[in-house]
Design a protein around this motif. Structure first.
Motif, PDB file in Angstrom:
ATOM      1  N   VAL A 193       0.863  -1.174   0.000  1.00 32.27           N
ATOM      2  CA  VAL A 193       0.000   0.000   0.000  1.00 32.27           C
ATOM      3  C   VAL A 193       0.905   1.230   0.000  1.00 32.27           C
ATOM      4  N   ILE A 194       0.608   2.157  -0.904  1.00 31.97           N
ATOM      5  CA  ILE A 194       1.445   3.341  -1.049  1.00 31.97           C
ATOM      6  C   ILE A 194       0.645   4.576  -0.675  1.00 31.97           C
ATOM      7  N   ALA A 195       1.220   5.386   0.201  1.00 33.63           N
ATOM      8  CA  ALA A 195       0.589   6.642   0.586  1.00 33.63           C
ATOM      9  C   ALA A 195       1.186   7.742  -0.271  1.00 33.63           C
ATOM     10  N   HIS A 196       0.311   8.563  -0.828  1.00 37.06           N
ATOM     11  CA  HIS A 196       0.790   9.565  -1.776  1.00 37.06           C
ATOM     12  C   HIS A 196       0.073  10.887  -1.526  1.00 37.06           C
ATOM     13  N   CYS A 197       0.839  11.983  -1.546  1.00 34.48           N
ATOM     14  CA  CYS A 197       0.222  13.295  -1.380  1.00 34.48           C
ATOM     15  C   CYS A 197       0.362  14.059  -2.691  1.00 34.48           C
ATOM     16  N   GLU A 198      -0.767  14.384  -3.288  1.00 35.55           N
ATOM     17  CA  GLU A 198      -0.706  15.082  -4.572  1.00 35.55           C
ATOM     18  C   GLU A 198      -0.196  16.503  -4.411  1.00 35.55           C
ATOM     19  N   ALA A 199      -0.428  17.075  -3.248  1.00 29.63           N
ATOM     20  CA  ALA A 199      -0.034  18.474  -3.044  1.00 29.63           C
ATOM     21  C   ALA A 199       1.487  18.647  -3.074  1.00 29.63           C
ATOM     22  N   CYS A 200       2.229  17.771  -2.363  1.00 28.38           N
ATOM     23  CA  CYS A 200       3.677  18.000  -2.288  1.00 28.38           C
ATOM     24  C   CYS A 200       4.493  16.862  -2.893  1.00 28.38           C
ATOM     25  N   GLY A 201       3.819  15.791  -3.332  1.00 27.55           N
ATOM     26  CA  GLY A 201       4.551  14.699  -3.969  1.00 27.55           C
ATOM     27  C   GLY A 201       5.092  13.657  -2.997  1.00 27.55           C
ATOM     28  N   TYR A 202       4.833  13.830  -1.698  1.00 31.35           N
ATOM     29  CA  TYR A 202       5.289  12.831  -0.713  1.00 31.35           C
ATOM     30  C   TYR A 202       4.740  11.453  -1.093  1.00 31.35           C
ATOM     31  N   THR A 203       5.630  10.472  -1.149  1.00 33.05           N
ATOM     32  CA  THR A 203       5.218   9.111  -1.500  1.00 33.05           C
ATOM     33  C   THR A 203       5.968   8.148  -0.594  1.00 33.05           C
ATOM     34  N   ALA A 204       5.247   7.339   0.130  1.00 27.71           N
ATOM     35  CA  ALA A 204       5.910   6.396   1.036  1.00 27.71           C
ATOM     36  C   ALA A 204       5.088   5.128   1.101  1.00 27.71           C
TER      37      ALA A 204
END
Ligand code: ATP
Ligand code: MG
Length: 579
Positions: free
Chosen positions: A220-231
């Motif tokens: 499962v990948i967590a992704h933030c569209e606002a800042c590009g954080y991907t973990a």
């Protein structure tokens, strides 16, 4: 190659044991067969694609300056004992003894072995940096082998190891591998993301995973569209959410109250009984970590992330405690665990998710069968051994970097790059002499790609209801020529001539010379996913054939020479990325 002579056992039916498209298609297209749980043999068509993926990896590793070698899969225990991983791998490691009772394993990964060879051969700073790799078979007795070669017990990994003088050197070696990975997966036609991964358990200062986007992915990948954080889910830091339900006095602490809750054990039952949201409970889960018993608290609507827990505890085996252990720990049957009054003799470490400390007047199990406490408050009523993020991130959580909204997607981990630092070089005394003649441990990185899993992942992103749609770069053959009627001499002569012309141009061609109905041949051509199909039918006499790309529906009529040239052009342009 003539299809009439090929060992290509295709299947019409979907094999019952295969749950996901790539697994079904690899069996149906005759790419592989199962030997035992998590153990597969590759058949000729499958092995061609497999070797093409290996070759892409090899070319990109070489381009990045890494040198290929090969080590045994059968490895003596000593190096793993020295690093501590003889224990750490636990039941996942295949172990065996030789006739003299010496311990061996089938290598699950080779950090120790590469560290040893470099230690034994390299003395001076002048020989560094150095990156070595192999493409070699690995063995892991996975708890749950599944999805065919996606998670198998024997698989081929490209594993590379870099050795540098210092952290700055490692950063450069790591960057080169990162770029080689991007080129590799681009050439394989994959749509992937690079995510921040956890490096806790292995020690080390940074790690990234290459994830192929897919609904069947286990990660499962967590992704933030606002800042590009991907973990990934294990690494993604959860921002605690303060929750204050209406009517609950969130300002002041109410007196602790014990409530009889006969037969109310699960969160659902509790929600019904107390008529409130699961966010007003904190659940306490009892785990067995090797031979310790630990308790973990998260808010009632959250799930514990067992990787975070295992990394924090540094244990080999982690599992939910059995009924008997729960009873010993809590003094109650399963369902009434809580933080207040756990069995003191067991010295139970109480790990509390930070969100719990933000809750007010909440409900927990009372460690007594048939009872819960309400109006519980952190610090006043109990204290944590440690407060640490232990929960799974969920959709809509706040981004830990920018506070934006987190989205979740699924991915298949095909590659992993890792800054190891000096963990192995210190454990195995892999040192070099610097310019002053001083011994310094080498700074290491390790870099893995699963070849089999990459192959399955390519299929997951490239198929339709009729079968596989191979990207040209990894297709077992580039072109399939299908004469419609093999007893028609014009058709056969035309097909043979095109076959020869394409082969001479260096194109990899199949000719389906079987005496089968055209429908059968088309079905097989689609199933095995050959990118270009040329059909030689009735119009062969007029010098006209049909040209079709596997990935599109439309069929063109072309003159024989045009079809040959178009095919050559198509293949060459798709392969132009080769070194
Ligand atoms: P996973 O979390 O999926 O078990 P891992 O973290 O154990 O993977 P690594 O030790 O980093 O994997 O191995 C490097 C690569 O080897 C992975 O990125 C993956 O492509 C591949 N791999 C690992 N385990 C398996 C397996 N059981 N079957 C097929 N490929 C595997
Ligand atoms: Mg694993």
């Amino acid at each position: 190659m003539r299809v009439s002579q090929m060992f290509m056992p295709t299947l019409r039916e979907v094999p019952a044991e295969a749950e996901i498209p790539s697994h079904q298609l690899m069996l149906r297209a005759g790419l592989m067969r199962k030997l035992a749980s998590g153990i597969y043999s590759f058949l000729p068509l499958g092995y061609r694609t497999f070797r093409k993926i290996e070759q892409i990896i090899r070319e990109e590793m070489n381009r990045a300056g890494a040198q290929e070698l090969i080590m045994s899969a059968l490895l003596p225990a000593e190096a793993y004992q020295a690093s501590g991983r003889w224990e750490v791998f636990g039941p996942e490691m295949f172990r065996l003894k030789d006739r003299h009772s010496r311990d061996f394993c089938l290598g699950p990964t080779h950090e120790e072995i590469f560290t040893e060879i470099v230690r034994n051969e390299i003395r001076s700073y002048r020989a560094l940096p150095l990156t070595l790799y192999q493409i070699q078979t690995k063995y892991r007795d996975e708890r749950r082998p599944r999805f065919g070669v996606m998670r198998s017990r024997e698989f081929v990994m490209k594993d590379a190891y870099s050795f540098d003088r210092d952290e700055a050197g490692l950063d450069i070696s790591y960057r080169k591998m990162y770029e080689a990975y991007c080129r590799t997966f681009d050439r394989c036609g994959l749509n992937y993301m690079v995510v921040e991964a956890d490096s806790g358990a292995m020690g080390g200062s940074g790690s990234q995973e290459f994830m192929v986007k897919s609904s069947v992915g286990e990660s499962v990948i967590a992704h933030c569209e606002a800042c590009g954080y991907t973990a990934n889910e294990e690494k993604a830091e959860c921002v605690p959410e303060a929750y204050c339900p209406e009517g609950n006095n969130c300002g002041s602490e109410l007196p602790l109250e014990k409530v009889a809750t006969p037969d109310v054990k699960t969160i659902e039952e509790l929600v019904g009984f107390f008529n409130c949201s699961s966010k007003e409970f904190a659940k306490t889960l009892i785990y067995k970590a090797d031979d310790r018993v630990v308790a973990v608290m998260v808010r009632g609507d959250r799930d514990v992330n067992e990787t975070k827990l295992q990394n924090y505890l540094g244990c080999v085996e982690l599992e939910m405690a059995d009924e008997e252990t729960v009873e010993r720990a809590t003094g109650a049957i399963v369902g009434f665990a809580g933080p207040i009054g756990l069995n003191a003799e067991l010295n139970i470490e109480l790990i509390v998710d930070p969100e719990v400390t933000l809750m007010k007047n909440f409900i927990v199990g009372a460690n007594e069968t048939g009872y819960h406490y309400k109006n519980v408050n952190y610090e006043r009523d109990f204290k944590a051994s440690v407060i640490k993020d232990m929960r799974n991130i969920v959709e809509g959580d706040k981004c830990p970097k920018c506070g934006g909204s987190i989205k979740l997607t699924r991915g298949i981990e095909v590659g992993h790059i890792f800054k190891l630092g000096t963990k192995y070089s210190k454990a195995l005394n892999c040192v070099y002499l610097d310019e002053q003649g001083k011994e310094v441990p080498m700074v290491m990185g390790c870099y893995g790609i699963g070849v089999n899993r990459t192959m399955a992942a390519i299929i997951e992103q490239n198929y339709d209801e009729n079968g596989i749609i191979w990207p040209m770069t990894v297709a077992p053959y580039h072109v399939i020529i299908v004469p419609v009627n093999t007893t028609d001499s014009v058709q056969m002569e035309t097909a043979e001539k095109m076959y020869n012309d394409l082969c001479s141009a260096g194109i990899e061609v199949l000719i389906d010379d079987r005496d089968e109905r055209p429908g059968v041949k088309f079905k097989d051509a689609d199933l095995i996913g050959i990118p270009i199909r040329i059909t030689v039918g009735r119009k062969a006499g007029e010098g006209i054939v049909e040209y079709k790309l596997r990935k599109y529906k439309d069929i063109k009529e072309l003159k024989i020479d045009e079809a040959v040239n178009e095919a050559i052009g198509e293949v060459k342009s798709a392969l132009k990325n080769q070194p």
